[in-house]
Design an enzyme around this catalytic site. Structure first.
Site, short mmCIF file in Angstrom:
data_model
loop_
_atom_site.label_atom_id
_atom_site.label_comp_id
_atom_site.label_asym_id
_atom_site.label_seq_id
_atom_site.Cartn_x
_atom_site.Cartn_y
_atom_site.Cartn_z
N THR A 73 -5.71 2.99 -6.87
CA THR A 73 -7.00 2.95 -6.17
C THR A 73 -7.82 4.17 -6.56
OG1 THR A 73 -6.06 1.73 -4.32
CG2 THR A 73 -8.09 2.95 -3.90
N LYS B 61 -8.32 0.04 -9.29
CA LYS B 61 -9.02 -0.70 -8.23
C LYS B 61 -10.15 0.17 -7.68
CE LYS B 61 -8.08 -2.85 -3.70
NZ LYS B 61 -8.54 -1.83 -2.78
N TYR C 220 -2.03 5.31 -4.09
CA TYR C 220 -3.02 6.36 -3.83
C TYR C 220 -2.57 7.56 -4.65
CZ TYR C 220 -5.47 3.93 -0.08
OH TYR C 220 -6.22 3.04 0.63
N HIS D 94 -13.65 -1.37 -1.69
CA HIS D 94 -12.70 -1.08 -0.61
C HIS D 94 -13.18 -1.71 0.70
CE1 HIS D 94 -9.19 1.83 -0.11
NE2 HIS D 94 -9.27 1.23 1.04
N SER E 287 0.82 -1.21 0.00
CA SER E 287 0.00 0.00 0.00
C SER E 287 0.85 1.26 0.00
CB SER E 287 -0.89 -0.01 1.25
OG SER E 287 -1.51 1.24 1.42
#
Lengths: 381, 381, 381, 381
Positions: free
Chosen positions: C173, C255, C147, C279, C125
């Site tokens: 994402t 995503k 992100y 999510h 992540s």
């Protein structure tokens, strides 16, 4: 005194109402469970097998919703019904429940007094502890429920006594030609009849008594066993209805119809009405919900007199059943619980509350009369 | 200060937020139940009969799911709405709830202060404890809810007072021409009006006061009983709307519509909008869920002004209702609980949180404006 | 050592397995809740708003049932998959979860060690506590989750670092361009980032560090606030994907896709695959269940690379998702709980168990390979 | 003595019935859980994975309701069935369950004694603790269940022993070519076979014994491990059935069929009947409910011999399965619990009760024979 559509009257009533009376059906049930021993409560509350029919009866009501209409100008309303010449101030009658003496010493006489006070007809059970004649003394509007036992002389005697005692109809129960499989009773080996409860019609019946060597007072166990021995009658067929039809000029209804086929068969044999019922889920575990069966029966027989019972707990249930085609419904377990809690006064309270709730709900739903309700007042979920 | 789409601001806000404030609707409800006596909490929380309508209101939202869209480029969004000339910063207004003094001493004035602070309009109830004029002093954006009682002079006086006090619309409640059957209140014999609560409009009304021999201060019980006596008005019909229409130039909405038929009837009688509602499940037990009724009404009337209430607990509920065609929703019980917990500050907190949650959810769902939402944003389960 | 289709090996393994390891996903969750403080557990376990999306994710799996086939002659099976050039020994990868240091001090490095040991790829992540380079040292098969913050220089730096460190794909994402409304965190004012957790990529990034006046060691709060300030990026649009596409030769997946429309849009902008996801129910309360969205997306795009996450708890879930068209699924919360319970060894145990359960279930369902599964292996309830 | 359609007999039976015997299936289960250690109870009660198949088995019965008919004139009824030349007094047989010695020391011999006493056939498991020959001594009507292990000589020996010992059919289990993933056993590392339980057929088998260097008495662990090593046989294919067909003149059924495709395949390979089953939810987590599979199989193969098991708990379940096309059902866990509670006497009691409940329910549902039941006796919810 009773509830009404008047808020002021209701406010006054509320202020006066003894707070110890339960209000909702589940309140009465909870209070009854506290007061009764396990055997008596289990006998009333229980159902057949896994009790899935009992649950299905309740669930079926959740799949239909009322469609209230506004500004109907219905300051006065009529929730009364007339079924086969018998009037009720509300679209329900008191279902036949046997052995009510296990709920309260006032038994069926207590129920009848509440019926007389409210005007709501009572269906007296063949398996009651109090007799046809004792109940008649209360002047309650009344029908007689017949368990068609394996001795036609006894059936004939019961029917003639009911007719003589002013009962307005004979309701023949079809679904209990022998008792169902009820685990709650089996667990406790509870069967009230062997203690003489629920023998009221038999022990006062000249035909039945003539078959005994000793009176029930002298030999209660043999009397009860003899009574039980008359009960199973699974050999009965539709053709036998013709014999019964010849015994009485009273209207005859058959109770326990769950299919369109049986409803048609019943009408072919001259009955005046059918009661859609699965005996409160006490006979055939896994059976179709009573309300679902009502839909099937009413669709098949748009003109017949059709009552129903099974799962009625509140005013919305009553109105949904009527909108789905019931001419009236029978209220069962709730009044047995009210009897257990408060005897005759408990039953009166319950009836008044349910009548007031029906009237208020009908008022707020925008109808002028329960007879006005039909499928357009419902939507399915 | 309030939540926003900005994570940094939210982080700061979280750090500063007194942790004793509840967050979710059920948190507020739980905290309110702890603080209120059983009668007051039951009056707010309860519903009619078996409360099946209340549960249906909540369940209906579970059958619709949002379809979020990504990368919409919606760094700025607009969640404000304008309904009949009244703007709200969010697609909800505060539903008319009577007798808020039983929740908190600040009562409707506390709510109005929170409304003024947030800009979210408040619908003041005819059954409020605080008066039309007291609430107007808060400068809250405001509409007036009318219980159309059985005395036209009083109705007229209320409407004229509301118009004079700057209320932006009259919302006539159709579904409560008498009070529903509410077991929680009946169990406790709880009726706040007989203690003078919820009499704010009446006890300040010259027309009403002129009908009393003694002032409410001198004889409070007679004053309350007189007020209650004006309440039942089931004789009202659609035609009566024409009279009301003649009393005011304000927009008129009717609240309590649950069917396409009634929505059409209302529009034929000149109303400016309808509020789809079953009164939070407090009137007709077994009634159709409010969200299901919204679908029916909106499909029948694609162009009308349609609000709804019943079951709104979180942002997703608001967005689903809007996507199903509501121009805005009314928030009910949640703000009464917030008032109970924290007075005016509690209501403000609740409103800010719900606005922030709506904005965040809309942002993450990929819309630029709540007005953009339609059925394509939903799928049915 | 691991479970397999061999009963004897499993029997030996069982005998050796420390009984303190949990087995089923809910066992791991329960054990994690016991070990973690309320804030950390709530952060991992919680969802947006009423958490209805979280529940919907789980419920959706119950509506599909596997249709096992017998005597398939599948003594050897292949549960491995290859997605965009990355192989996994099982049809799942480890979903990107931020801030794993709140679950266990080993954090993302512990997860990566388990990934390396098992061969199951890990998605690291952007909000991890351990850095791109630290994780790369474990030699775990790995993708990088991005992100896409509001500073393109930082995004570019992250992508280039990931490419340099041997990550096999970039997973952007889309659904978290700002954080959702999460009541569990709001109740406790819990936000781990302000304590420096989850800042691993930033505090090791030359571009980010160049924007600070003081190092994170010198002024941690400002560093964290600066990082948080880069986060919100709701202005992002599909067109921006073209820029990202130009930054790397790695495969790019997006995503957070929940609709056929967005899946098509993504492919139009050159992405190599989509991850159907809400999510884990943490962003849009009320959103469609991930599995339902998978059905919609796969029906619209029969040829695309489609992964999914949301609600995967056991082997049957994995197989259902694959049969509904997922090329692979991402496992989320379960491995975070395993990390909390046992660090790297817990995650390894969970992975081995899930692989063994998948292989056994596939064996018993009569398939030779997970790639063979399609809709004919399922029936809908 | 047993229950019957006679109310008087039942009343007498109730009065005599030791009240300590459980009545309903869940009563037996509860009592068994109290008596057994956690490992043994978990082994019997547990299912594969999340146990969703186990729950689906039960849920599927709730979607079908019986349609009772009245006044059928069925004072005598026939609930017996004949399947492939074997008669049962009731439409159920005792499912093959291995290792019953963990439930009660009487094990499979106790069950066989109850089967002999009641006439209900027993399916002896390949994984029983008592041997083919020991069970045959009880004279119970009996079939032999074959786990087709990876050593044809052992299979052949088992089949020949069963044929020699008077077993009436061979039931080959297809769904357990290796053991499923069962969390309850994994949690406790419970595998009874390694303690020698469930090895009855092997440790008495000359072929198996000839493969051991030492007898099971001398080296029990090696003997058990050798047995376990023969178990996995996933290489088996439909073609192998031809070999088995050649080994015996007994009827062969295959157990574990869940699809129409496999049922057709089985018949193509000469089997005499299929048992629709998911092994009580113990093998493939997420698999289709057994009753749903029955519907599919029966619709595809109107003429075949089709049995089913999975989820049978009460008489209504039996009747529903028969009405959906099962020639008979297999009763599983309930009798294992009864064995645990009362040994042979417990199983007898359970069988008698279930037979009585089936007969009563059939009587009250208006049928003369279980063979009369078809889809017209059911409605779907």
């Amino acid at each position: 005194m009773s509830f009404s559509g008047s808020l002021v009257q209701n406010a006054i009533y509320i202020a006066q109402q003894p707070p110890e009376w339960p209000v909702a059906a589940e309140d009465w049930e909870g209070a009854a469970e506290e007061r009764l021993d396990a055997g008596a409560f289990g006998y009333i509350a229980g159902g057949a097998g896994s009790e899935s029919t009992m649950r299905a009866n309740l669930d079926a009501f959740r799949r239909w919703r009322l469609r209230p209409r506004m500004l109907a100008g219905n300051a006065t309303r009529d929730i009364s019904v007339e079924v086969l010449g018998t009037r009720s101030p509300a679209p329900f009658l008191l279902a036949p429940i046997g052995v009510l003496s296990i709920a309260h010493e006032e038994g069926e006489v207590g129920v009848a007094q509440a019926a007389a006070a409210s005007g709501v007809p009572m269906l007296l059970s063949s398996a009651a502890t109090h007799s046809i004649e004792q109940v008649a003394e209360t002047a309650a509007p009344r029908w007689f429920q017949l368990y068609w036992v394996n001795d036609r002389e006894i059936c004939e005697s019961f029917v003639h006594r009911a007719e003589a005692a002013g009962y307005g109809a004979i309701v023949v129960t079809l679904d209990t030609l022998t008792l169902g499989w009820r685990p709650r009773d089996l667990r406790l080996a509870y069967l009230p009849f062997i203690k003489g409860e629920g023998c009221g019609q038999y022990f006062t019946d000249p035909v039945f008594l003539s078959k005994l060597a000793q009176t029930p007072e002298e030999d209660p166990l043999t009397a009860a066993a003899t009574m039980l021995a008359t009960f199973p009658n699974l050999g009965l067929t539709w053709g036998d209805l013709d014999w019964l039809r010849g015994q009485t000029s009273l209207p005859i209804l058959v109770k326990g119809v769950l299919t369109a086929e049986d409803a048609r068969e019943a009408l072919r044999h001259g009955v005046d009405g059918v009661v859609v019922s699965n005996h409160g889920g006490r006979q055939v575990d896994g059976a179709v919900a009573a309300l679902d069966a009502l839909v099937e029966v009413r669709e098949a027989l748009p003109e017949a007199v059709v009552l129903m019972d099974g799962g009625i707990r509140c005013a919305a249930d009553v109105l949904k059943a009527v909108a789905l085609g019931a001419d009236a419904v029978l209220l069962g377990r709730p009044y047995a619980y009210a009897l257990a809690v408060g005897g005759r006064r408990g039953v009166e309270e319950l009836i008044q509350n349910l009548m007031a709730e029906i009237d208020l709900t009908l008022a707020l739903a925008g109808a002028h009369s329960v007879r006005e309700l039909d499928r357009s007042w419902l939507s399915a979920v």
